[in-house]
Design an enzyme around this catalytic site. Structure first.
Site, PDB file in Angstrom:
ATOM      1  N   HIS A  53      -0.673  36.418 -51.340  1.00  0.00           N
ATOM      2  CA  HIS A  53      -1.125  36.775 -52.874  1.00  0.00           C
ATOM      3  C   HIS A  53      -0.548  35.166 -53.976  1.00  0.00           C
ATOM      4  CE1 HIS A  53       2.079  39.090 -53.418  1.00  0.00           C
ATOM      5  NE2 HIS A  53       2.155  39.071 -54.797  1.00  0.00           N
ATOM      6  N   CYS A  85      -4.729  45.099 -50.308  1.00  0.00           N
ATOM      7  CA  CYS A  85      -5.932  45.013 -49.712  1.00  0.00           C
ATOM      8  C   CYS A  85      -7.434  45.608 -49.725  1.00  0.00           C
ATOM      9  CB  CYS A  85      -5.590  46.055 -48.476  1.00  0.00           C
ATOM     10  SG  CYS A  85      -4.078  44.924 -46.626  1.00  0.00           S
ATOM     11  N   HIS A 137      -3.844  41.400 -44.161  1.00  0.00           N
ATOM     12  CA  HIS A 137      -2.158  41.142 -44.640  1.00  0.00           C
ATOM     13  C   HIS A 137      -1.881  41.063 -44.032  1.00  0.00           C
ATOM     14  CE1 HIS A 137      -0.133  44.739 -47.160  1.00  0.00           C
ATOM     15  NE2 HIS A 137       0.778  44.228 -46.234  1.00  0.00           N
ATOM     16  N   ASN A 155       4.892  33.142 -55.641  1.00  0.00           N
ATOM     17  CA  ASN A 155       6.330  33.709 -55.415  1.00  0.00           C
ATOM     18  C   ASN A 155       5.977  34.494 -54.183  1.00  0.00           C
ATOM     19  OD1 ASN A 155       8.543  33.456 -56.737  1.00  0.00           O
ATOM     20  ND2 ASN A 155       7.955  36.014 -57.651  1.00  0.00           N
ATOM     21  N   SER A 208       6.697  42.107 -55.003  1.00  0.00           N
ATOM     22  CA  SER A 208       6.321  43.488 -55.246  1.00  0.00           C
ATOM     23  C   SER A 208       5.807  43.506 -53.728  1.00  0.00           C
ATOM     24  CB  SER A 208       5.986  43.661 -56.076  1.00  0.00           C
ATOM     25  OG  SER A 208       4.727  43.145 -56.254  1.00  0.00           O
ATOM     26  N   CYS A 252      -1.656  49.670 -49.268  1.00  0.00           N
ATOM     27  CA  CYS A 252      -1.367  48.200 -50.204  1.00  0.00           C
ATOM     28  C   CYS A 252      -2.005  48.348 -51.272  1.00  0.00           C
ATOM     29  CB  CYS A 252      -1.184  46.745 -49.090  1.00  0.00           C
ATOM     30  SG  CYS A 252      -1.403  45.242 -49.584  1.00  0.00           S
ATOM     31  N   GLN A 300      -0.857  34.407 -57.903  1.00  0.00           N
ATOM     32  CA  GLN A 300      -0.407  34.348 -59.295  1.00  0.00           C
ATOM     33  C   GLN A 300      -0.938  32.384 -60.270  1.00  0.00           C
ATOM     34  OE1 GLN A 300       1.396  37.370 -61.760  1.00  0.00           O
ATOM     35  NE2 GLN A 300       3.018  37.082 -59.807  1.00  0.00           N
ATOM     36  N   HIS A 305       1.045  41.236 -48.761  1.00  0.00           N
ATOM     37  CA  HIS A 305       0.369  40.462 -48.410  1.00  0.00           C
ATOM     38  C   HIS A 305       0.247  39.371 -49.134  1.00  0.00           C
ATOM     39  CE1 HIS A 305      -4.280  41.762 -48.245  1.00  0.00           C
ATOM     40  NE2 HIS A 305      -4.173  40.603 -48.754  1.00  0.00           N
TER      41      HIS A 305
END
Ligand code: H2U
Ligand code: ZN
Length: 348
Positions: free
Chosen positions: A168, A55, A115, A155, A163, A52, A170, A166
């Site tokens: 996250h 990570c 993760h 997202n 994509s 990943c 933006q 994990h």
């Protein structure tokens, strides 16, 4: 002819934030469905994945290494859509061919070093750390003269084109105010000039008096299905106190935002007992140094799922060419979400 009933008859609804109209066709919700058959996909993941790129300690594309971080971690997007140093330029050939150079900064925020986590599975105190990062990043980018708007978003889920599972989000920040916040800037300003109060403050008061679209409420925030929702389970989080941006939230309000974010996403996961995909993001005042008393902080959630863990709503055909349309009403969607447990299905 019988009397118009919003629960039964086709109608249009107005979105005062964007000025757009949507089509609602409640009678169609009864139509038979012979679509895909559900297959349960396990989404169990390890707490650390050596492959990943988010990570701790791992290598990202381009050769940089993540530090051995704990909790949250922010870095500049290795494939930023906007660049700080693109040359200035302007093309204006008789109105029909216009282009302008654009600059900005894009970042990626890891919500957790774990993760396997997702927001609805995280503790409120850990989501609060994500809210703190949003505040710090907004403040830092707002102080940058080049940046006039900061878009914070998440997202979530492969179905949304995410994509990497994990946890996250933006941030894309830019020298221009993008299309959606620009529309909301205009409508909120017009409303504020006319009424002296914020559009969303008045909207929230009216919704709290009605109750039927409210999903989650704490001392400082409310999650609801907006009257004008387009996506089947579209929702919004609105602050009870009108504030222009997250940096103006008090300590208690920041925790309350983390709390409502968790509770809403737990309901989402419980709907089809699957990690519920969505695009979500904060809308707040531009960062060009001007005062925006009309701007009222809020967060939109646009989830694509319609009927089950794999059957999504497509915005195609009439929606692409004419206007967005939905079958189940905002009230029916709210009822379904409200009736769900506040305890995550995996922890039962
Ligand atoms: P999604 O949230 O849509 O999956 O996007 C992840 C972002 O991470 C994407 O914008 C960035 C991509 O550019 N990224 C990096 O910055 N470094 C990497 O090593 C891979 C992906
Ligand atoms: Zn990871």
């Amino acid at each position: 002819m019988n009397k118009f009933n919003i629960e039964e008859h086709p109608h249009r609804r107005f979105n005062p934030l964007t000025g757009d109209w949507i089509l609602v066709s409640p009678h169609r919700a009864k139509r038979p469905w012979q679509g895909q058959v559900e297959k349960t996909v396990s989404d169990e993941r390890p707490s650390y994945d050596p492959t990943c790129y988010l990570c701790a300690g791992n290598e990202r594309a381009g050769g940089k290494f993540n530090p051995p971080y704990k909790g949250t971690f922010v870095f500049t997007n290795d494939f930023s859509a906007l660049l700080t140093h693109s040359p200035e330029g302007n093309i204006d050939e008789g109105n029909l061919f216009q282009a302008k150079s654009e600059t900005g900064i894009c970042k990626v925020i890891c919500f957790s070093d774990d993760h396997s986590m997702t927001i609805p599975e995280m503790e409120v105190e850990d989501i609060r750390k994500v809210v703190d990062v949003w505040c710090d990043e907004y403040a830092e980018l707002a102080a940058n003269e080049m940046i006039n708007y900061v878009q914070i978003f998440e997202n979530k889920g492969a179905i949304m084109g995410c994509s990497n599972p994990h946890p996250h989000g933006q941030i894309w920040s830019s020298s221009s105010v993008p299309t959606e916040p620009e529309k909301e800037s205009k409508t909120q300003k017009e409303y504020f000039e006319k009424h002296g109060t914020t559009l969303l403050g008045d909207y929230l008061k009216a919704e709290l008096a009605k109750i039927d679209r409210i999903l989650v409420e704490n001392d400082h925030f409310v999650a609801l299905v907006p009257y004008w929702a387009v996506w089947p389970f579209e929702t919004m989080i609105i602050s009870k106190r009108p504030v222009q941006n997250i940096t103006l939230l008090t300590d208690a309000e920041r925790t309350a935002l983390a709390d409502v974010y968790q509770k809403l996403t737990i309901k989402y996961d419980n709907l089809f007992e699957v990690s519920f995909a969505y695009s979500a993001g904060l809308h707040q005042a531009p960062t060009d140094g001007k005062d925006y008393p009309e701007w009222h902080l809020h967060m939109h959630f646009y989830p694509p799922l319609l009927r089950s863990a794999s059957v999504k709503k497509f915005m195609v055909g009439y929606e692409m060419l004419a206007t967005p349309q939905r079958d189940i009403t905002a009230e029916q969607a709210a009822q379904r979400l409200r009736d769900l447990s506040d305890v995550h299905y995996k922890s039962k």
